[in-house]
Scaffold this motif. Structure first.
Motif, short mmCIF file in Angstrom:
data_model
loop_
_atom_site.label_atom_id
_atom_site.label_comp_id
_atom_site.label_asym_id
_atom_site.label_seq_id
_atom_site.Cartn_x
_atom_site.Cartn_y
_atom_site.Cartn_z
N LYS A 199 0.84 -1.21 0.00
CA LYS A 199 0.00 0.00 0.00
C LYS A 199 0.87 1.25 0.00
O LYS A 199 2.05 1.20 0.38
N ILE A 235 0.34 5.50 1.23
CA ILE A 235 -0.54 6.56 1.74
C ILE A 235 -0.43 7.73 0.78
O ILE A 235 0.67 8.21 0.49
N GLU A 271 -0.64 11.11 6.10
CA GLU A 271 0.15 10.37 7.09
C GLU A 271 0.53 11.29 8.25
O GLU A 271 0.62 12.50 8.10
N HIS A 272 0.74 10.71 9.37
CA HIS A 272 1.04 11.37 10.65
C HIS A 272 -0.18 12.12 11.21
O HIS A 272 -0.58 11.84 12.34
N VAL A 315 -2.85 10.02 12.75
CA VAL A 315 -2.69 9.51 14.12
C VAL A 315 -3.42 10.44 15.11
O VAL A 315 -3.85 10.02 16.18
N GLY A 364 7.51 1.92 4.22
CA GLY A 364 6.23 2.60 4.04
C GLY A 364 5.30 1.94 3.06
O GLY A 364 4.25 2.48 2.73
N HIS A 382 4.34 -0.96 15.72
CA HIS A 382 4.34 0.50 15.66
C HIS A 382 3.95 1.21 16.95
O HIS A 382 4.00 2.43 17.00
N THR A 435 1.55 2.90 18.39
CA THR A 435 0.25 3.58 18.36
C THR A 435 -0.22 3.78 16.92
O THR A 435 -0.34 4.91 16.45
N PRO A 436 -0.47 2.69 16.20
CA PRO A 436 -0.88 2.85 14.79
C PRO A 436 -2.26 3.49 14.68
O PRO A 436 -3.10 3.31 15.57
N ILE A 491 -4.79 2.85 9.58
CA ILE A 491 -4.98 3.01 8.12
C ILE A 491 -4.32 1.88 7.35
O ILE A 491 -4.87 1.40 6.35
N ASP A 492 -3.16 1.40 7.80
CA ASP A 492 -2.44 0.38 7.04
C ASP A 492 -3.24 -0.92 6.96
O ASP A 492 -3.43 -1.48 5.87
N VAL A 546 7.06 8.24 14.36
CA VAL A 546 5.79 8.63 14.99
C VAL A 546 6.06 9.18 16.40
O VAL A 546 5.46 10.18 16.82
N GLY A 572 4.07 7.56 3.78
CA GLY A 572 4.31 6.72 4.97
C GLY A 572 4.99 7.55 6.06
O GLY A 572 4.88 8.78 6.08
N ALA A 573 5.70 6.87 6.91
CA ALA A 573 6.27 7.55 8.07
C ALA A 573 7.34 8.57 7.71
O ALA A 573 7.52 9.58 8.39
O1 PMV Z 1 3.89 2.32 8.25
P1 PMV Z 1 4.08 3.50 7.38
O2 PMV Z 1 5.48 3.91 7.16
O3 PMV Z 1 3.31 3.41 6.11
O4 PMV Z 1 3.46 4.79 8.14
C1 PMV Z 1 2.19 4.75 8.66
C2 PMV Z 1 1.57 6.09 8.60
C3 PMV Z 1 1.64 6.92 9.87
O5 PMV Z 1 0.59 7.88 9.72
C4 PMV Z 1 2.97 7.65 9.96
C5 PMV Z 1 1.41 6.13 11.14
C6 PMV Z 1 0.01 5.55 11.29
O6 PMV Z 1 -0.15 4.64 12.11
O7 PMV Z 1 -0.92 6.01 10.62
#
Ligand code: PMV
Length: 329
Positions: free
Chosen positions: A13, A15, A19-20, A23, A104, A150, A152-153, A156-157, A201, A281-282
């Motif tokens: 996937k 984003i 992102e961020h 959260v 990500g 993670h 505190t995700p 969304i993933d 995060v 992503g992050a």
């Molecule tokens: O796992 P990643 O790198 O795709 O990042 C997730 C997206 C963040 O918003 C940074 C964290 C989250 O849990 O939503």
């Protein structure tokens, strides 16, 4: 009769927006990337052997019984068995993935998803059949595993990978599948720098705790951008999306989650004709995405390679994608 072997797959996937900020309760948009996949195969093993987990790409394999509590593959298997009130089967569960890790693209999420579906199927609980494991169940189980990766995700993933649909996601709200008014093409470039989502995060959280008003305002602007993007995607106004991606990237720079490598790839994509580009992503490594007209894909890909991208993936975002599920006897 011994249960049949079963294989399940799950996509990567990216984003697109949010992102961020997601959260902190803001909306975000993510899409599956089916060009990369994780797969899990469960095969029967001799009676009394228990469940063995094997990850050939990582060069590991171990019995579930001896795996430590926080080990993510074991956690996914244990959560599935508990959820289904099923005893540990005699089987070998092998996971493979073409999704680069810590970048990500949802590698851990896709592996957990494929594992849970395959194990449930092997135990006679195929996903989305009457009375069996629903996608919402799978998503909730994967979310539990995500917490190990993670901390505190946002959720969304697991949502975008399990549903394998473009999603508009707000933490704590029911999943909204996004209608894609007109298909569009993304070129995804990997900086080759691995990044820990948990660490980035946490860094954002510390910054937010120091200056909540400043960061809340940034999160609001990111959320507003995601909402504008949603309207543009639904209306098929791809011409509006590029600028919104550029804006989102600027906000992410202000959040402190970009990196010189990401900025370089973003700049390279824009200079050779991408309509917009941002990290995904992050951040602080991992991948960036560029929105590209189909006749520019090769040029943008080439330019991104020259600017240092390791792997470049091209994906088309469209309304509906098929999830792959196959069994063998
Ligand atoms: O796992 P990643 O790198 O795709 O990042 C997730 C997206 C963040 O918003 C940074 C964290 C989250 O849990 O939503």
């Amino acid at each position: 009769m011994a249960p049949a072997s079963i294989e399940s797959c799950a996509p990567g996937k990216v984003i697109l927006f949010g992102e961020h900020a997601v959260v902190y309760g803001q909306p975000a948009i993510a899409v599956p990337v089916t060009e990369v996949q994780a797969s899990a195969t469960v095969e029967p093993a001799p009676p009394g052997s228990g469940l063995t987990l094997v990850a050939p790409d990582l060069g590991t394999g171990f019995p579930l019984a001896t795996a430590p509590q926080g080990e993510p593959l074991a956690a996914a298997a244990r959560l599935t068995l508990t959820h289904l009130s099923a005893p540990e089967p005699d089987a070998t569960l092998t996971v493979r993935s073409t999704i680069p890790i810590a970048s990500g693209l949802g590698s851990g999420t896709a592996v957990s998803t494929a594992l849970i579906r395959a194990l449930a199927g092997f135990l006679g609980h195929p996903v989305e059949t009457a009375g069996c494991l629903s996608s919402a169940d799978v998503s909730a189980l994967v979310f539990e595993v995500e917490k190990i990766h993670h901390g505190t995700p946002s959720g969304i993933d697991n949502t975008v990978v399990v549903y394998e649909q473009p999603v508009y996601f707000v933490r704590g709200r029911p999943v909204e599948r996004l209608t894609v008014g007109a298909p569009f093409t993304l070129v995804i470039g990997d900086t080759g720098v691995r990044s820990s989502t948990r660490r980035v995060v946490e860094q954002v959280r510390r910054a937010w705790q120091r200056s909540p008003a400043h960061y809340d305002a940034l999160f609001d602007q990111i959320g507003d951008t995601a909402n504008q993007a949603r309207r543009a995607i639904e209306a098929g106004r791809i011409d509006l999306l590029g600028r919104l991606m550029d804006d989102n990237h600027e906000f992410l720079i202000e959040l402190g989650v970009s990196s010189p490598e990401l900025d370089e790839l973003v700049e390279a994509a824009r200079l050779c004709g991408a309509m917009g580009a941002k990290l995904s992503g992050a951040g602080q490594g991992g991948n960036m995405i560029a929105l590209v007209e189909d006749d520019c894909v090769e040029e943008v890909t080439e330019e991104m390679r020259e600017a240092g991208a390791g792997r470049v993936i091209c994906t088309k975002v469209a309304a509906t994608l098929q999830r792959i599920e196959k069994t063998t006897d």
